[in-house]
Design a protein around this motif. Structure first.
Motif, mmCIF file in Angstrom:
data_model
loop_
_atom_site.group_PDB
_atom_site.id
_atom_site.type_symbol
_atom_site.label_atom_id
_atom_site.label_comp_id
_atom_site.label_asym_id
_atom_site.label_seq_id
_atom_site.Cartn_x
_atom_site.Cartn_y
_atom_site.Cartn_z
ATOM 1 N N SER A 434 54.717 167.723 -14.098
ATOM 2 C CA SER A 434 55.592 168.904 -14.236
ATOM 3 C C SER A 434 55.467 169.807 -13.010
ATOM 4 O O SER A 434 56.465 170.309 -12.495
ATOM 5 N N THR A 435 54.239 169.986 -12.550
ATOM 6 C CA THR A 435 54.000 170.905 -11.427
ATOM 7 C C THR A 435 54.448 170.299 -10.101
ATOM 8 O O THR A 435 55.193 170.929 -9.344
ATOM 9 N N TYR A 439 58.203 171.569 -10.438
ATOM 10 C CA TYR A 439 58.043 172.953 -9.974
ATOM 11 C C TYR A 439 57.921 173.018 -8.448
ATOM 12 O O TYR A 439 58.675 173.718 -7.779
ATOM 13 N N ARG A 440 56.981 172.267 -7.888
ATOM 14 C CA ARG A 440 56.769 172.334 -6.443
ATOM 15 C C ARG A 440 57.916 171.696 -5.668
ATOM 16 O O ARG A 440 58.330 172.190 -4.633
ATOM 17 N N HIS A 442 61.199 171.129 -6.703
ATOM 18 C CA HIS A 442 62.559 171.651 -6.868
ATOM 19 C C HIS A 442 62.662 173.178 -6.903
ATOM 20 O O HIS A 442 63.720 173.728 -6.633
ATOM 21 N N PHE A 443 61.593 173.875 -7.289
ATOM 22 C CA PHE A 443 61.738 175.318 -7.529
ATOM 23 C C PHE A 443 60.890 176.219 -6.615
ATOM 24 O O PHE A 443 61.205 177.387 -6.459
ATOM 25 N N ASN A 444 59.804 175.688 -6.081
ATOM 26 C CA ASN A 444 58.941 176.575 -5.281
ATOM 27 C C ASN A 444 58.216 175.764 -4.197
ATOM 28 O O ASN A 444 56.993 175.596 -4.223
ATOM 29 N N GLN A 451 49.551 179.703 -7.187
ATOM 30 C CA GLN A 451 50.746 179.588 -8.046
ATOM 31 C C GLN A 451 50.819 178.213 -8.714
ATOM 32 O O GLN A 451 51.122 178.105 -9.896
ATOM 33 N N PHE A 452 50.522 177.170 -7.930
ATOM 34 C CA PHE A 452 50.617 175.815 -8.487
ATOM 35 C C PHE A 452 49.556 175.574 -9.575
ATOM 36 O O PHE A 452 49.827 174.952 -10.590
ATOM 37 N N PHE A 455 50.663 177.455 -12.598
ATOM 38 C CA PHE A 455 51.745 176.728 -13.270
ATOM 39 C C PHE A 455 51.179 175.502 -13.997
ATOM 40 O O PHE A 455 51.589 175.195 -15.121
ATOM 41 N N ALA A 459 51.652 174.745 -17.860
ATOM 42 C CA ALA A 459 52.273 173.479 -18.282
ATOM 43 C C ALA A 459 51.356 172.722 -19.247
ATOM 44 O O ALA A 459 51.828 172.146 -20.233
#
Lengths: 562, 46
Positions: A434-435, A439-440, A442-444, A451-452, A455, A459
């Motif tokens: 997921s991260t 997340y890493r 596509h989004f950040n 932050q990771f 997250f 998750a």
């Protein structure tokens, strides 16, 4: 459960949470939280690989399966060492040297982001559902033992594991796996010892094995070639090979284990350790189930192992249930007499007397099984529960009714350990995918380690809650071990096909891999709905169709494009 | 061999030929184990 049993279980749970949370210190950066800074020794990784695969389902479902169906299930594992060899040659060096966090990350390097995202999504779906089923197995046991509701038990197991996984990351997962494996081995050894000492004085282990053998419980190789037959040497060597290649080579919950190793050599060694130990360990677990069967030749087994359903049926139709139970006890006594006679005849040299005793025992056993089947049908119709199956209750009921104080607590703790070792690895893998893949990616893209990791922790928590909700619906799905494998088989073969294209087919292109995967999953769906073939073969179908379709579609793409 | 020596040996990138011998040993052992399981099954079922 006495006070001592409760104390053992409570001590185990408290220790495992404390042990996991104290790993938080080494898990404050991405590499540390998700890959333990790629610094774990091979033996810890090897034990973690085994612990991840061996869930509570392995303890509870497999022993129950051995009690009712014998050792045929062992054939399922024959391909595992060969799968490990293939993976050591192929994916271990590929993934390790590519310095990836997830298996799917490699697919973007080889193909494109679309293929990576789709495969990671399928992993999240199948594993998210699978971990729910893995929580359900110990919840089923504990709800009987503790008298709790299944929902409360599910959340107690799921949330406990979620807490230490959330804080400690992969380091907590691996080091608790190691200790949990030790506890499981101790628990299994103690159960084996107690069963053997519980046989009547004149019945030895050899006598018990002859009884089990006569009843067909010791079949370890079935050479019949039938695609509708679940466990044969062919499904074990070929169909299961595809499942293991996919599970250990493409499923993030396993790939993440060897990515934490210090080097390629240590990653390989950890897999080979599992290759050496898995079949003997599974044999031991199945043997315990068979010996429970032998134990119940001389001691009356419950007519229905699921106490709750039995009481419900007895309350609804008490007269009929009582009559059935009376008949069941009478037939058991007849079988016991025949079993004693068979054991006695084994020790004499009269071949004709032995054959007669064997026939007498087999006849009595057949009658016993018929009455048990009648009782199962009675519960199904009386309770209006067509999916009723008490195979998963055999081992826990045996433990509760026949083990001494303290040992019950130890076994319950071992079942907890088996469940938690799988759940934690899978929650950690779900959080990683997921991260890293979503997340890493596509989004950040420019996010910080803090932050990771944050997250990743969130998750883990969300996946833990999701798995608990799935578990609530999974408690009545028949033999749980098969449910998990069926879940996997729907996606695993096709997933494997994509990695075969990536690593083994030079001409494969991104479009081919993407659509090949979709074709593969569609073919498995068709096979499951329109044919009678057993679910293990879905892995072969999915892989072959994905590779064939992927290759053909790749030919439509110019050779010099990605 | 002590523990440290063992760790050092396993951390080195060993040649492929060494690994192939290991894989062959694993495969042969597996075949032997399966054969023993079959013999076990036959012995007690007869």
């Amino acid at each position: 459960m006495q006070f001592l049993d409760w104390a053992i279980v409570a001590a185990y749970l408290a220790y495992v949470i404390w042990d996991g949370i104290r790993m938080t210190k080494g898990s404050d950066n991405v590499e540390g939280f998700f890959l333990a800074n790629r610094n774990l020794p091979w033996w810890a990784v090897g034990l973690s690989v085994m612990a991840t695969q061996m869930s509570a389902i392995t303890l509870v479902g497999t022993t129950g399966q051995a009690y009712s169906d014998g050792m045929r299930f062992l054939q399922f594992y024959y391909a595992l060492p060969f799968a490990m060899i293939i993976l050591c040659i192929t994916v271990v060096p590929f993934f390790y040297r590519a310095k990836v966090f997830t298996a799917y990350e490699y697919l973007e390097k080889r193909f494109d982001v679309k293929t990576r995202t789709l495969t990671s999504l399928f992993f999240l779906l199948s594993r998210g559902l699978g971990v729910g089923v893995i929580i359900a197995a110990p919840a089923v046991i504990l709800s009987i033992v503790l008298g709790w509701s299944e929902i409360a038990t599910i959340f107690a197991i799921g949330l406990t594991t979620t807490i230490y996984t959330m804080f400690g990351g992969v380091q907590a997962v691996t080091w608790t796996d190691v200790k949990q494996m030790v506890l499981i081995f101790v628990g299994l050894g103690v159960v084996l010892f107690i069963i053997l000492t519980s046989f009547p004085a004149d019945v030895s282990l050899t006598d018990g094995l002859y009884l089990a053998g006569a009843s067909g419980k010791l079949t370890t190789i079935d050479t019949s070639f039938d695609l509708k037959e679940k466990y044969t040497i062919w499904s074990g060597l070929f169909a299961a090979l595809f499942l293991f290649l996919s599970y250990f080579g493409c499923d993030q919950s396993q790939v993440q284990r060897f990515l934490t190793a210090k080097s390629v050599a240590q990653g390989r060694t950890s897999l080979l350790m599992s290759a050496f130990l898995k079949i003997p360990m599974q044999f031991l677990i199945l043997l315990i189930g068979v010996l429970v069967f032998v134990f119940y030749q001389f001691n009356a087994p419950p007519m229905i192992f699921n106490d709750v359903e039995a009481k419900k049926a007895a309350a609804t139709r008490s007269v009929d249930y009582g009559a059935l139970e009376g008949n069941y006890k009478q037939i058991h006594e007849q079988r016991k007499t025949a079993a004693v006679e068979f054991v006695r005849a084994q020790k004499e040299t009269d071949k004709a007397a032995l054959d007669a005793a064997r026939d007498g025992y087999l006849k009595a056993n057949k009658e016993f099984l018929a009455v048990r089947k009648e009782a199962t049908e009675f519960v199904k119709t009386t309770n209006k529960n067509s999916s009723f199956n008490d195979v998963n209750y055999v081992f826990p009921m045996f433990v509760i009714q026949n083990m001494p104080m303290g040992i019950i607590g130890l076994i319950i703790a071992a079942i907890f350990a088996a469940a938690m070792s799988s759940i934690s690895s899978e929650l950690n893998a779900l959080a990683t995918a997921s991260t890293i893949d979503f997340y890493r990616r596509h989004f950040n893209k420019e996010g910080t380690d803090k932050q990771f990791v944050m997250f990743g922790r969130i998750a883990t928590f969300i996946w833990g809650i999701f798995a608990c909700i799935v578990a609530i619906y999974a408690t009545n799905l028949g033999s749980l071990i098969e449910v998990v494998n069926k879940f996997g088989s729907f996606f695993y073969g096709s997933l494997l096909g994509v990695f075969v294209l990536a690593i083994g087919v030079k001409r494969a292109r991104a479009r081919g891999a993407f659509f090949g995967l979709l074709f593969g999953i569609a073919s498995v769906w068709i096979a499951s709905n329109y044919t009678d073939i057993e679910f293990l073969w879905f892995n072969v179908v999915g892989c072959v169709v994905t590779v064939a379709a992927g290759y053909l579609i790749s030919l439509t793409v110019p050779e010099d494009s990605k | 061999m002590n523990k440290e020596e063992s760790e050092v040996k396993i951390d080195k990138e060993l040649p492929d030929s060494w690994w192939y011998r290991v894989y062959a040993a694993v495969a042969v052992t597996t075949v032997i184990v399966i054969a023993l399981l079959w013999a076990f099954s036959q012995y007690f079922s007869s």
